[in-house]
Design a protein around this motif. Structure first.
Motif, PDB file in Angstrom:
ATOM      1  N   LYS A  38     -15.093 -23.441  29.850  1.00 52.58           N
ATOM      2  CA  LYS A  38     -15.397 -24.592  29.004  1.00 52.58           C
ATOM      3  C   LYS A  38     -14.119 -25.189  28.410  1.00 52.58           C
ATOM      4  CE  LYS A  38     -20.050 -23.126  27.677  1.00 52.58           C
ATOM      5  NZ  LYS A  38     -20.957 -22.823  26.548  1.00 52.58           N
ATOM      6  N   LYS A  39     -14.183 -26.473  28.122  1.00 54.61           N
ATOM      7  CA  LYS A  39     -13.050 -27.173  27.536  1.00 54.61           C
ATOM      8  C   LYS A  39     -13.010 -26.909  26.034  1.00 54.61           C
ATOM      9  CE  LYS A  39     -13.176 -31.003  30.866  1.00 54.61           C
ATOM     10  NZ  LYS A  39     -14.111 -30.334  31.793  1.00 54.61           N
ATOM     11  N   ASN A  40     -11.851 -26.536  25.521  1.00 53.24           N
ATOM     12  CA  ASN A  40     -11.690 -26.292  24.093  1.00 53.24           C
ATOM     13  C   ASN A  40     -11.422 -27.600  23.359  1.00 53.24           C
ATOM     14  OD1 ASN A  40     -11.932 -23.397  23.697  1.00 53.24           O
ATOM     15  ND2 ASN A  40     -10.074 -23.215  24.919  1.00 53.24           N
ATOM     16  N   ILE A  41     -12.330 -27.968  22.476  1.00 53.80           N
ATOM     17  CA  ILE A  41     -12.191 -29.165  21.644  1.00 53.80           C
ATOM     18  C   ILE A  41     -11.839 -28.719  20.229  1.00 53.80           C
ATOM     19  CG2 ILE A  41     -13.299 -31.232  20.745  1.00 53.80           C
ATOM     20  CD1 ILE A  41     -13.191 -31.346  23.719  1.00 53.80           C
ATOM     21  N   VAL A  42     -10.759 -29.240  19.684  1.00 56.87           N
ATOM     22  CA  VAL A  42     -10.362 -28.934  18.308  1.00 56.87           C
ATOM     23  C   VAL A  42     -10.622 -30.154  17.428  1.00 56.87           C
ATOM     24  CG1 VAL A  42      -8.364 -28.615  16.788  1.00 56.87           C
ATOM     25  CG2 VAL A  42      -8.667 -27.146  18.780  1.00 56.87           C
ATOM     26  N   LEU A  43     -11.356 -29.928  16.345  1.00 57.05           N
ATOM     27  CA  LEU A  43     -11.532 -30.946  15.310  1.00 57.05           C
ATOM     28  C   LEU A  43     -10.674 -30.499  14.126  1.00 57.05           C
ATOM     29  CD1 LEU A  43     -15.391 -31.523  15.552  1.00 57.05           C
ATOM     30  CD2 LEU A  43     -13.555 -32.756  16.703  1.00 57.05           C
ATOM     31  N   LEU A  44      -9.607 -31.235  13.878  1.00 60.34           N
ATOM     32  CA  LEU A  44      -8.655 -30.852  12.836  1.00 60.34           C
ATOM     33  C   LEU A  44      -9.108 -31.402  11.489  1.00 60.34           C
ATOM     34  CD1 LEU A  44      -5.947 -29.490  12.180  1.00 60.34           C
ATOM     35  CD2 LEU A  44      -4.836 -31.700  12.614  1.00 60.34           C
ATOM     36  N   ALA A  45      -9.360 -30.498  10.548  1.00 62.73           N
ATOM     37  CA  ALA A  45      -9.869 -30.876   9.223  1.00 62.73           C
ATOM     38  C   ALA A  45      -8.769 -30.743   8.183  1.00 62.73           C
ATOM     39  CB  ALA A  45     -11.054 -29.987   8.848  1.00 62.73           C
TER      40      ALA A  45
END
Length: 354
Positions: free
Chosen positions: A31-38
């Protein structure tokens, strides 16, 4: 998914356990790693919107192609894993920028309050600068564009942000080509999206890019969204920047004209009222506002017409006259040029009710 902290120890335990399990599954499933930077004061929907798009895609993919999909990570832009959102709701992140130990496919910087941008650690900008060459896509939601801009990653690119802050972004970073109209802009490998819910428009576009239109449309239907939302951001915001962001000289001109929009107004009249020559006034005004006097006046009239369409039942012809247009046809032409709606369509969409 991100977790709201009701019990700090339990929340951290659940988050750590879930992250470990999901990471192992992602490594085996490709799976593709998606990062949501908070960042501190993050806008909740900037996180939750894209998160729901990507995780909803997983539900549909897992029914057929289990090797595909996304692994979504909430990552803190501080040394702490607990982030306080702009609404006061605390969020528990699985990682910080200091301990990410997996390859990132796509990173989206979520929006935060403009007032806290100067308090962001320089480490965030170093991290973004370093990771850019290692990932496939980098993007932002809402005010997240300011973070990418400060990191020097948007120079020379077409970008967008929340309509309310587009002029601030343009003035702060003159090397950017800022366009307030689109809900998102793709200038590969950089993607920027507009205000708040526009992050979902961007996420759907990324999903379509990865897995095709059919899946993106299925997810959009599931979330009760448009796959391609009609219209543009400028339909929601004023033509002119917020009054508070104007220079004192621009405010002076705006205050002078605000009650005279239905009359004939010339550059000579404005200059004389300010004890200036027409030539000098035009030069100073363009420098202070970024607009010619004629364009500024046109935007003032457009904003007044929009306000009258929203709050009154006056006919379009009367509104056109009170706002200084020759006819309803001229007003219609200006609306189509600036917001791709006729005055009648605008009123139908945005009319305020008591």
């Amino acid at each position: 998914m991100f977790f709201v902290i009701a019990d700090k120890e339990l929340s951290l335990y659940i988050c750590t356990y879930t992250e470990r399990d999901m990471k192992k599954e992602a490594e085996h499933a490709g799976k593709k790693n998606i990062v949501l930077l908070a960042l501190p004061q993050v806008q909740l929907l900037d996180i939750a919107g894209p998160w729901d798009v990507f995780t909803s895609a997983n539900r549909f993919l897992n029914s057929g192609r289990e090797e595909s999909g996304y692994h979504v990570h909430l990552v803190s832009g501080t040394s702490e894993k607990i982030i306080c959102s702009g609404s006061g709701m605390p969020l528990s992140c699985s990682y910080t920028i200091y301990d990410i130990d997996f390859p990132v496919d796509t990173l989206l910087v979520a929006g935060t309050a403009l007032s806290v941008l100067d308090e962001i650690s320089p480490d965030v900008y170093y991290y973004l600068q370093n990771i850019t060459s290692q990932i496939r896509r980098l993007g932002s939601v809402c005010v997240g564009a300011f973070v990418l801009a400060k990191a020097g990653l948007l120079d020379g690119r077409q970008v967008t942000t929340h309509w309310k802050f587009a002029d601030v972004l343009r003035k702060s970073y003159p090397k950017l080509e800022v366009n307030v109209n689109p809900f998102f802009i793709c200038d590969k490998p950089i993607y920027t999206s507009g205000g708040v819910s526009s992050g979902m428009d961007l996420a759907l576009a990324l999903l379509e890019e990865d897995f095709g239109k059919a899946l993106a449309a299925e997810v959009a239907c599931h979330l009760v969204l448009h796959l391609k939302r009609p219209g543009m951001q400028s339909q929601f915001g004023n033509a002119l920047p917020e009054y508070e962001t104007m220079s004192p000289f621009t405010k002076q001109v705006r205050d002078l004209l605000k009650d005279k929009l239905g009359k004939t107004i010339t550059v000579e009249y404005i200059a004389e009222s300010l004890n200036m020559s027409a030539r000098n006034f035009s030069r100073v005004f363009v420098k202070e506002s970024g607009l010619t006097p004629g364009r500024f006046l046109e935007k003032m009239r457009l904003d007044q017409a929009r306000n009258m369409l929203e709050y009154t039942d006056m006919s379009i012809e009367i509104i056109a006259d009170k706002c200084g247009f020759n006819s309803g046809v001229s007003l219609r032409r200006l609306f189509l040029k600036n917001i791709s709606l006729t005055p009648a369509q605008y009123r139908k969409t945005f009319k305020r009710t008591e």
